[in-house]
Enzyme design. Structure first.
Site, mmCIF file in Angstrom:
data_model
loop_
_atom_site.group_PDB
_atom_site.id
_atom_site.type_symbol
_atom_site.label_atom_id
_atom_site.label_comp_id
_atom_site.label_asym_id
_atom_site.label_seq_id
_atom_site.Cartn_x
_atom_site.Cartn_y
_atom_site.Cartn_z
ATOM 1 N N HIS A 7 0.828 -1.203 0.000
ATOM 2 C CA HIS A 7 0.000 0.000 0.000
ATOM 3 C C HIS A 7 0.863 1.254 0.000
ATOM 4 C CE1 HIS A 7 0.419 -0.880 4.411
ATOM 5 N NE2 HIS A 7 0.596 0.425 4.496
ATOM 6 N N HIS A 79 3.935 7.130 3.794
ATOM 7 C CA HIS A 79 4.888 6.029 3.608
ATOM 8 C C HIS A 79 4.441 5.093 2.486
ATOM 9 C CE1 HIS A 79 2.112 4.149 6.671
ATOM 10 N NE2 HIS A 79 2.285 3.065 5.949
ATOM 11 N N GLU A 130 7.672 1.100 5.042
ATOM 12 C CA GLU A 130 7.144 0.052 5.909
ATOM 13 C C GLU A 130 7.375 -1.288 5.217
ATOM 14 O OE1 GLU A 130 2.848 0.248 6.405
ATOM 15 O OE2 GLU A 130 2.884 -1.157 8.082
HETATM 16 CO CO CO Z 1 1.109 1.305 6.306
#
Ligand code: CO
Length: 134
Positions: A7, A79, A130
């Site tokens: 994502h 992020h 991440e």
């Molecule tokens: Co995230």
């Protein structure tokens, strides 16, 4: 080491308003909100077919998102999240290569019920990264 893009996360000052924009203006499927006290955020996921957009709203006084929104009051990209096969193997390899892992360096359980880690943006072209175990 990197697998799919899981994502892209966008910090937002008003999760209800951002949900309405994605659902009603853009016509996307948006999940129900998830409260994640350990991460200091409330999140929804927008399904865009080949990946997801994570909309993040600060939760609590110490939310890491609050400072970001202080600098970016209308919200902004926060992020990117890549999937990895084994998060501990990935972490150890990155640390050995000099990358900085945020927090205590131990994975936490993320919004998808899987272990996640964050890597210092200064080591990745100014972008917070991440990692999520597949
Ligand atoms: Co995230």
């Amino acid at each position: 080491m990197l697998d799919r893009l899981n994502h892209v996360a966008i910090a937002v000052p008003d999760l209800d308003a951002a949900t309405a924009t994605y659902r009603d203006t853009l016509g996307a499927a948006v999940s129900a909100p998830q409260v994640l006290p350990e991460h200091g955020v409330t999140v929804v996921f927008v399904d865009v077919g080949n990946t997801k957009i994570e909309l993040l709203e600060p939760l609590g006084q110490d939310s890491p998102i609050a400072a970001f929104l202080g600098k970016n009051p209308s919200g902004g990209m926060h992020h990117v999240c890549y999937e990895v096969d084994d998060i501990l193997v990935a972490r150890d390899r990155l640390k050995a290569a000099g990358a900085r892992v945020l927090g205590d360096g131990e994975p936490k359980i993320g919004a998808h019920g899987k272990p996640v880690l964050f890597l210092h943006p200064k080591d990745f072209s100014g972008t917070l990264v991440e990692l999520e175990q597949r």
